[in-house]
Design an enzyme around this catalytic site. Sequence first.
Site, short mmCIF file in Angstrom:
data_model
loop_
_atom_site.label_atom_id
_atom_site.label_comp_id
_atom_site.label_asym_id
_atom_site.label_seq_id
_atom_site.Cartn_x
_atom_site.Cartn_y
_atom_site.Cartn_z
N SER A 23 5.17 -14.22 -8.34
CA SER A 23 3.91 -15.21 -8.43
C SER A 23 4.20 -16.22 -9.21
O SER A 23 3.66 -17.40 -8.88
CB SER A 23 2.56 -14.17 -8.67
OG SER A 23 2.19 -13.24 -7.77
N THR A 68 -3.00 -7.39 -9.76
CA THR A 68 -2.21 -6.32 -9.07
C THR A 68 -2.36 -5.04 -9.32
O THR A 68 -3.18 -4.72 -10.23
CB THR A 68 -0.62 -6.86 -8.77
OG1 THR A 68 -0.21 -6.09 -7.65
CG2 THR A 68 0.02 -6.46 -10.19
N LYS A 72 -6.62 -3.30 -9.66
CA LYS A 72 -7.72 -4.12 -8.73
C LYS A 72 -9.10 -3.39 -8.71
O LYS A 72 -10.02 -4.24 -8.43
CB LYS A 72 -7.15 -4.22 -7.27
CG LYS A 72 -5.94 -4.90 -7.11
CD LYS A 72 -5.20 -5.29 -5.69
CE LYS A 72 -4.26 -6.12 -5.53
NZ LYS A 72 -3.67 -6.33 -4.34
N ALA A 133 -4.25 3.77 3.73
CA ALA A 133 -5.63 4.02 3.16
C ALA A 133 -5.85 3.61 1.81
O ALA A 133 -6.67 3.84 1.29
CB ALA A 133 -6.23 5.41 3.37
N GLY A 134 -4.96 2.86 1.36
CA GLY A 134 -4.97 2.27 -0.26
C GLY A 134 -5.99 0.90 -0.36
O GLY A 134 -6.72 0.81 0.61
N GLY A 135 -5.83 0.41 -1.30
CA GLY A 135 -6.64 -0.78 -1.64
C GLY A 135 -6.54 -2.10 -0.57
O GLY A 135 -7.23 -2.63 -0.12
#
Length: 453
Positions: A23, A68, A72, A133-135
């Site tokens: 980033s 991150t 989150k 099925a996470g964030g």
Amino acid sequence: MKEIKGTTKLCGLVGNPVEHSISPLIHNNLSKLKDIDMVYTTFRVEDEDVDSAIKGAYLLGIVGLNVTVPHKQRVMESLVAIDPLAKAIGAVNTLVRDEKGFKGYNTDILGLERELMDEGLSIKNKTCIILGAGGAARAITFLCASREAKKVFVINRSLDKANSIKEAVNAHFNSDIVEVLGLDEYERIEDNDCLCIQCTSVGLYPNVEDVIISDDAFYKKLSAGVDIIYNPYRTRFMKLCNKAGKKAYNGLKMLLYQGVCAYELWTDTKISASECQKIYTKMRAHMAGNIILIGFMGSGKSTFGKWIAKHKDMEFIDTDDYIESKENMSINEIFETKGEEYFRELETSVVKELQAKLTNCVISVGGGLVVKPENQKLLANMGKVVYLETPKCELIKRLSSSNNRPLLKDVNLSDRIDELMEKREEIYKKAATVKVDTANRDFEDMYKDIINS
């Protein structure tokens, strides 16, 4: 290196771990392109310190933050306001300075949407498959529903987590658009033209051979696959898509565009498509980790390249040697029997071949290879392109006894150098990521110029 002043604004990334994030490359290069006095860095924050870190960042005048994993969700408790879509998703990755605190947004889904648009992939009226099925899966399921997908199947090992996404999205849109399947239930999907988005960390470096579903039959149901992982650049999920004859994309553009969206929120500017492409090229090169040495014959590309490879634990490749091995001929013989045009085409094909397979290598390229615009673009995606600038007097000294360079046969050496340099010098400078002066310098000092660029 950028000058840091008392007026320089600060943004950064909060997470754990964050040390290897790219980033900073995105945001600091955006500031350079836009001539904005702002720098971006990383902040490693433990779970129990998130609230203190966010409040402290606001008091210190930090303009904005990215967030991150694994923060989150937790960070939402520390915000004074949350964008409605981010609130519905239940995850925030971008904080923008507001009155009395930070406001939270989710630019992950905007980043993915822009990547899909770039690649000509549409969600509307499409059956979408979400792996995980996470964030990230939760956010992308919201995106698919909001962009009028025909149906969204969330496939995950844990049905409880997948059902949580299903309930939240279906309630938000007052529909039954989302269905949940176990890992071995994909045969229940009737469509064979599905857009699949891989949202887990399965296959992330160094576990590059892992994949959430390995059955070839699954990939035959797809029209295209997108993996939000970008390291490795080509995951096993992507390889299985390609094996089934389907197009596949990684998450590097998603990372770029979520960062661009955040940057636009912080600075109230717009980043153009050409500016995005410039940053993406730098990201590609960074991920490859190669050092490409360009310059005039005799500039020391091979000698310096071999030194870097030996001392920095990298592999060394010389494109001329590579061509000679493939053709079973010397460069002189190729020029004499097949001509320069044939040799130049060989150079391009070799660069394409090496681009697809090389990482963490030092690559020395022929002096004329960079002249071709197509080759310049290929090299820019392979790593840092380093121009070894060498004085004419030094070139004459090194080349005076050379008898294996076809472009120096039967000519006045000084005049020939002048002629070629007039054609090539500006091309070298334009193609290079960094210019290194080789005059009277040791290799360690020259190498520092490369790593500090």
